[in-house]
Write a protein that holds these residues in place. Structure first.
Motif, short mmCIF file in Angstrom:
data_model
loop_
_atom_site.label_atom_id
_atom_site.label_comp_id
_atom_site.label_asym_id
_atom_site.label_seq_id
_atom_site.Cartn_x
_atom_site.Cartn_y
_atom_site.Cartn_z
N ARG A 178 -0.71 -31.81 39.76
CA ARG A 178 -0.11 -30.49 39.86
C ARG A 178 -0.42 -29.68 38.60
O ARG A 178 -0.37 -30.20 37.48
CB ARG A 178 1.40 -30.61 40.05
CG ARG A 178 2.11 -29.31 40.33
CD ARG A 178 3.58 -29.54 40.51
NE ARG A 178 4.18 -30.02 39.27
CZ ARG A 178 5.33 -30.69 39.22
NH1 ARG A 178 5.98 -30.98 40.32
NH2 ARG A 178 5.81 -31.09 38.05
N GLU A 179 -0.69 -28.41 38.81
CA GLU A 179 -1.08 -27.53 37.71
C GLU A 179 -0.17 -26.31 37.67
O GLU A 179 0.08 -25.70 38.71
CB GLU A 179 -2.53 -27.06 37.90
CG GLU A 179 -3.00 -26.02 36.90
CD GLU A 179 -4.35 -25.42 37.27
OE1 GLU A 179 -4.97 -24.79 36.40
OE2 GLU A 179 -4.79 -25.59 38.43
N GLY A 180 0.33 -25.98 36.50
CA GLY A 180 1.09 -24.75 36.34
C GLY A 180 0.15 -23.57 36.31
O GLY A 180 -0.82 -23.56 35.55
N VAL A 181 0.41 -22.57 37.14
CA VAL A 181 -0.48 -21.43 37.29
C VAL A 181 0.03 -20.22 36.52
O VAL A 181 -0.72 -19.59 35.79
CB VAL A 181 -0.65 -21.09 38.79
CG1 VAL A 181 -1.46 -19.83 38.96
CG2 VAL A 181 -1.29 -22.25 39.53
N ALA A 182 1.30 -19.88 36.70
CA ALA A 182 1.86 -18.69 36.06
C ALA A 182 3.37 -18.85 35.95
O ALA A 182 3.99 -19.48 36.80
CB ALA A 182 1.51 -17.43 36.85
N PHE A 183 3.91 -18.23 34.89
CA PHE A 183 5.35 -18.35 34.64
C PHE A 183 5.89 -16.98 34.24
O PHE A 183 5.19 -16.20 33.61
CB PHE A 183 5.62 -19.35 33.52
CG PHE A 183 4.82 -20.62 33.62
CD1 PHE A 183 3.74 -20.83 32.78
CD2 PHE A 183 5.13 -21.58 34.56
CE1 PHE A 183 2.99 -21.99 32.87
CE2 PHE A 183 4.38 -22.74 34.66
CZ PHE A 183 3.31 -22.95 33.81
N ILE A 184 7.15 -16.75 34.58
CA ILE A 184 7.80 -15.50 34.18
C ILE A 184 9.21 -15.80 33.73
O ILE A 184 9.95 -16.51 34.42
CB ILE A 184 7.75 -14.45 35.32
CG1 ILE A 184 8.27 -13.11 34.84
CG2 ILE A 184 8.50 -14.94 36.56
CD1 ILE A 184 7.92 -11.95 35.78
N GLY A 185 9.57 -15.27 32.56
CA GLY A 185 10.89 -15.51 32.01
C GLY A 185 11.96 -14.71 32.75
O GLY A 185 11.67 -13.71 33.41
N GLY A 186 13.21 -15.19 32.60
CA GLY A 186 14.29 -14.55 33.33
C GLY A 186 14.77 -13.25 32.72
O GLY A 186 14.88 -12.24 33.40
N SER A 187 15.04 -13.26 31.44
CA SER A 187 15.67 -12.09 30.83
C SER A 187 14.64 -11.02 30.47
O SER A 187 14.64 -9.95 31.06
CB SER A 187 16.44 -12.53 29.59
OG SER A 187 15.60 -13.25 28.70
N ALA A 188 13.75 -11.33 29.57
CA ALA A 188 12.77 -10.34 29.13
C ALA A 188 11.61 -10.22 30.10
O ALA A 188 10.85 -9.26 30.03
CB ALA A 188 12.25 -10.69 27.74
N GLY A 189 11.47 -11.18 30.98
CA GLY A 189 10.40 -11.11 31.96
C GLY A 189 9.03 -11.36 31.36
O GLY A 189 8.03 -10.90 31.91
N ASN A 190 8.98 -12.11 30.25
CA ASN A 190 7.68 -12.45 29.66
C ASN A 190 6.85 -13.23 30.67
O ASN A 190 7.37 -14.07 31.41
CB ASN A 190 7.88 -13.30 28.42
CG ASN A 190 8.64 -12.57 27.33
OD1 ASN A 190 8.74 -11.35 27.34
ND2 ASN A 190 9.19 -13.31 26.39
N THR A 191 5.57 -12.97 30.69
CA THR A 191 4.69 -13.66 31.64
C THR A 191 3.63 -14.47 30.90
O THR A 191 3.19 -14.10 29.81
CB THR A 191 4.01 -12.68 32.59
OG1 THR A 191 3.19 -11.77 31.82
CG2 THR A 191 5.03 -11.87 33.38
N TYR A 192 3.25 -15.57 31.55
CA TYR A 192 2.21 -16.44 31.01
C TYR A 192 1.35 -16.88 32.18
O TYR A 192 1.87 -17.18 33.25
CB TYR A 192 2.83 -17.66 30.34
CG TYR A 192 3.83 -17.30 29.27
CD1 TYR A 192 5.18 -17.15 29.60
CD2 TYR A 192 3.44 -17.11 27.97
CE1 TYR A 192 6.11 -16.79 28.63
CE2 TYR A 192 4.37 -16.77 27.00
CZ TYR A 192 5.70 -16.61 27.33
OH TYR A 192 6.62 -16.26 26.39
N HIS A 193 0.03 -16.89 31.96
CA HIS A 193 -0.90 -17.30 33.01
C HIS A 193 -1.83 -18.36 32.47
O HIS A 193 -2.29 -18.28 31.33
CB HIS A 193 -1.69 -16.09 33.51
CG HIS A 193 -0.85 -15.02 34.12
ND1 HIS A 193 -0.19 -14.07 33.37
CD2 HIS A 193 -0.54 -14.75 35.42
CE1 HIS A 193 0.50 -13.28 34.16
NE2 HIS A 193 0.31 -13.66 35.41
N ALA A 194 -2.11 -19.36 33.29
CA ALA A 194 -3.05 -20.41 32.89
C ALA A 194 -4.43 -19.80 32.66
O ALA A 194 -4.80 -18.81 33.30
CB ALA A 194 -3.12 -21.48 33.98
N ASP A 195 -5.18 -20.41 31.77
CA ASP A 195 -6.52 -19.89 31.47
C ASP A 195 -7.39 -19.84 32.72
O ASP A 195 -8.22 -18.95 32.86
CB ASP A 195 -7.19 -20.78 30.41
CG ASP A 195 -6.59 -20.58 29.04
OD1 ASP A 195 -6.80 -21.45 28.18
OD2 ASP A 195 -5.89 -19.55 28.82
#
Length: 122
Positions: free
Chosen positions: A44-61
């Protein structure tokens, strides 16, 4: 608590899909959400994440610049816009939720939805 992923399907290389993760049973504003995928025979691979409060986003390379995670708290839904799809993006995609973003990034979320199949093929 429920998470319902939808929007998968068959698409040609270079095409687009938008996945939706409809949530219920908790207040989405206070939760971080992740999209994960798993292809046959692969981890399993993490693709993208988004924080709850500030809504920061992160995307896999592997998807950066092609996929975008977003959320609509009023609709209790998180989206994954997928553009310029490649055959290697073929996988079952899952959404998951946790109060803590670090647990989402680590893949140790409290809540998981069922998957939606994405197949990229000509």
């Amino acid at each position: 608590v429920q998470l319902q992923a939808s929007g998968g399907g068959l698409v040609q290389p270079g095409g687009s899909l938008r996945l939706s993760c409809a949530t219920s049973g908790f207040t989405l504003d206070y939760y971080s959400i992740g999209w994960f995928r798993q292809a046959p025979g692969k981890e399993r691979e993490g693709v993208a994440f988004i924080g709850g409060s500030a809504g920061n986003t992160y995307h896999a390379d592997s998807v950066k610049g092609r996929f975008t995670i977003s959320r609509d708290n009023a609709k209790s839904t998180v989206y994954l816009q997928m553009n310029s799809l490649k055959p290697e993006d073929t996988a079952v995609y899952y959404c998951a939720a946790d109060r803590w973003l670090n647990r989402v990034v680590a893949g140790t979320c409290d809540y998981w939805g069922q998957g939606t199949q994405v197949t990229v093929s000509s």
